[in-house]
Design a protein around this motif. Structure first.
Motif, mmCIF file in Angstrom:
data_model
loop_
_atom_site.group_PDB
_atom_site.id
_atom_site.type_symbol
_atom_site.label_atom_id
_atom_site.label_comp_id
_atom_site.label_asym_id
_atom_site.label_seq_id
_atom_site.Cartn_x
_atom_site.Cartn_y
_atom_site.Cartn_z
ATOM 1 N N HIS A 84 28.051 61.447 40.654
ATOM 2 C CA HIS A 84 28.121 60.828 38.961
ATOM 3 C C HIS A 84 29.730 60.051 38.233
ATOM 4 O O HIS A 84 29.440 59.094 38.345
ATOM 5 C CB HIS A 84 27.989 61.982 37.861
ATOM 6 C CG HIS A 84 28.492 62.369 37.547
ATOM 7 N ND1 HIS A 84 29.010 63.695 38.119
ATOM 8 C CD2 HIS A 84 29.609 61.898 36.096
ATOM 9 C CE1 HIS A 84 30.359 64.798 37.638
ATOM 10 N NE2 HIS A 84 30.565 63.649 36.270
ATOM 11 N N GLU A 87 30.645 57.627 41.134
ATOM 12 C CA GLU A 87 29.508 56.573 41.412
ATOM 13 C C GLU A 87 30.338 55.210 39.557
ATOM 14 O O GLU A 87 30.642 54.568 39.460
ATOM 15 C CB GLU A 87 28.216 57.272 41.469
ATOM 16 C CG GLU A 87 26.986 55.683 40.897
ATOM 17 C CD GLU A 87 27.691 54.329 41.887
ATOM 18 O OE1 GLU A 87 27.785 53.014 41.173
ATOM 19 O OE2 GLU A 87 28.031 54.843 42.615
ATOM 20 N N GLU A 88 30.749 56.400 38.776
ATOM 21 C CA GLU A 88 31.249 56.196 38.075
ATOM 22 C C GLU A 88 32.294 55.075 37.744
ATOM 23 O O GLU A 88 33.063 54.335 37.164
ATOM 24 C CB GLU A 88 31.258 56.640 36.882
ATOM 25 C CG GLU A 88 31.838 56.735 34.894
ATOM 26 C CD GLU A 88 32.091 57.541 34.325
ATOM 27 O OE1 GLU A 88 32.182 57.021 32.751
ATOM 28 O OE2 GLU A 88 32.538 58.749 34.040
ATOM 29 N N THR A 91 31.672 51.567 39.758
ATOM 30 C CA THR A 91 30.851 50.486 39.033
ATOM 31 C C THR A 91 31.939 49.899 37.722
ATOM 32 O O THR A 91 32.626 49.210 36.997
ATOM 33 C CB THR A 91 29.807 51.249 38.409
ATOM 34 O OG1 THR A 91 30.278 53.041 37.871
ATOM 35 C CG2 THR A 91 28.844 51.782 39.640
ATOM 36 N N ARG A 92 32.889 51.519 36.968
ATOM 37 C CA ARG A 92 33.297 51.247 36.056
ATOM 38 C C ARG A 92 34.928 51.100 36.688
ATOM 39 O O ARG A 92 35.832 50.767 35.288
ATOM 40 C CB ARG A 92 33.038 51.912 34.745
ATOM 41 C CG ARG A 92 32.327 51.929 33.918
ATOM 42 C CD ARG A 92 31.552 53.171 32.997
ATOM 43 N NE ARG A 92 32.354 53.180 31.760
ATOM 44 C CZ ARG A 92 33.792 53.415 31.663
ATOM 45 N NH1 ARG A 92 33.101 55.493 31.839
ATOM 46 N NH2 ARG A 92 34.088 53.139 30.441
ATOM 47 N N THR A 95 37.088 57.034 35.628
ATOM 48 C CA THR A 95 36.394 58.125 35.247
ATOM 49 C C THR A 95 37.531 59.605 35.166
ATOM 50 O O THR A 95 38.171 59.311 35.561
ATOM 51 C CB THR A 95 35.622 58.482 36.599
ATOM 52 O OG1 THR A 95 34.350 59.130 36.678
ATOM 53 C CG2 THR A 95 36.857 58.866 38.632
ATOM 54 N N GLY A 205 28.305 64.607 31.631
ATOM 55 C CA GLY A 205 27.955 63.789 33.150
ATOM 56 C C GLY A 205 27.418 64.331 33.944
ATOM 57 O O GLY A 205 26.698 63.901 35.340
#
Length: 375
Positions: A84, A87-88, A91-92, A95, A205
């Motif tokens: 997770h 992936e964060e 995309t962002r 993290t 998360g």
């Protein structure tokens, strides 16, 4: 440096933790971590276009002459993250995560971008939760673990040891009392084994999507003690206040430098039309406010200096009236309850030979009080 066998064990463990879909090799990252641990450092800083750097007793030291590029950093860090978190970041581009290593402890990782390039800040956390008596804080701090209800705020700048103090307070309760303790963290940094208490640790998360959801669930799980790693939004603060008002003992950290700004930070986080109401609620819910900072020792290492206000009738009145400038005076009035000023903490360190008078005065907001206390 650590022995080669220790480095080999570290690299094996890093490879075991890596995402199995990755072809990542951890020799370089393991070598960086080895340098930090061997030097007694606290942080590893990786910035594109700069050399790998560690923080040792507050001072930055380059580990190698190699200048990092984005691939160096992402190849070293991303495969070790939980899915997770990876992936964060994809995309962002930012993290927070933790990596558990049996051979060292936990690594707290913030992977982010600066000036459009990848960077990482990695905090080395010990495998064992430190005892409160080992931190060098004034002995009055132990009294916070004996409270039965109310909100306790631990303030300080980034890297001032707030998380370690919170963990040590939880450990003290865990070893002494049979209580149900729930922590909500992003990410989990220190792991607590059950002693007399039952400790649940919820990682945002992983175990819950966000702080408000985790806190709403925690309040329904009959905790005696609720620990919030950091209150980041209105909803988290509202739930924390409600839990404290209804008989729970709630600990949380805030990024503030003194008692008054810690209280003000909570109130100012709400819209103007709600601040009067929040001040009323906070005045009833608040049990204590402590702030701390780390100061270089006269020899090697760092030691914490702190101030603590145990909330009494006078402080509650000042909070309601938004007269926070009077809270410093309340610290001196409530010494019998366990309160102490930063100046008293600094003067104690000077008398113990831990820091110099010049260092103490430079850290104080009331340096004339240092002179009086030392006389």
């Amino acid at each position: 440096m650590l022995p080669k066998d220790d480095l080999d064990a570290l690299i094996v463990e890093l490879n075991e933790n890596a995402d199995p879909r990755s072809t990542h090799s951890d020799a370089q990252f393991g070598n960086w971590i080895r340098h930090v641990v061997a030097a007694g450092g606290s942080d590893l800083l990786l910035v594109t276009g700069s050399r790998p750097t560690m923080r040792v007793h507050g001072t930055l030291v380059a580990i190698t002459d190699h200048v990092l590029d984005e691939e160096d950093i992402e190849t070293a860090i991303v495969p070790l993250l939980a899915r997770h978190a990876a992936e964060e970041f994809r995309t962002r581009r930012i993290t927070d995560a933790s990596i558990k290593l049996e051979s060292i402890g936990r690594l707290r990782v913030n992977l982010h971008q600066e000036r459009g390039h990848t960077a990482a800040a990695i905090r080395i956390l010990p495998a064992r939760v430190p005892r409160l008596s080992e931190l060098g804080l004034p002995p009055e701090v132990e009294g916070l673990s004996r409270l039965t209800s109310g909100l306790v705020l631990i303030g300080g700048a980034t890297g001032s040891g707030k998380t370690t103090t919170l963990a040590a307070l939880v450990d003290t309760i865990n070893r002494r009392d049979a209580r149900h303790i729930i922590t909500v963290e992003d990410p989990i940094e220190y792991e607590h084994a059950n002693q007399l208490s039952l400790v649940e640790q919820v990682e945002v998360g992983v175990d819950a999507p966000d702080f408000p959801t985790a806190l709403r669930g925690a309040v329904r799980q009959a905790p005696d003690v609720l620990v919030i790693g950091e209150m980041r939004d209105h909803e988290s603060m509202r739930i924390a206040l409600a839990a404290a008002e209804t008989g729970h003992l709630v600990f949380s950290s805030v990024h503030t430098l003194d008692v008054a700004s810690s209280v003000g930070r909570i109130c100012d986080s709400f819209p103007n039309e709600r601040q009067n109401t929040i001040r009323q609620e906070l005045s009833w819910a608040l049990a204590a406010v402590m702030t701390q900072t780390l100061i270089p020792l006269a020899g090697k290492g760092r030691v914490p200096a702190a101030e603590l206000l145990m909330i009494s009738y006078g402080a509650r009145q000042h909070i309601r009236k938004n007269a926070l400038q009077h809270l410093h005076q309340e610290i001196t009035i409530t010494r019998k309850l366990g309160s102490f000023t930063l100046e008293e903490s600094l003067a104690r360190l000077v008398k113990n030979g831990a820091i110099t008078t010049v260092e103490a005065q430079s850290r104080s907001r009331h340096p004339d009080e240092i002179e009086t206390l030392l006389k």
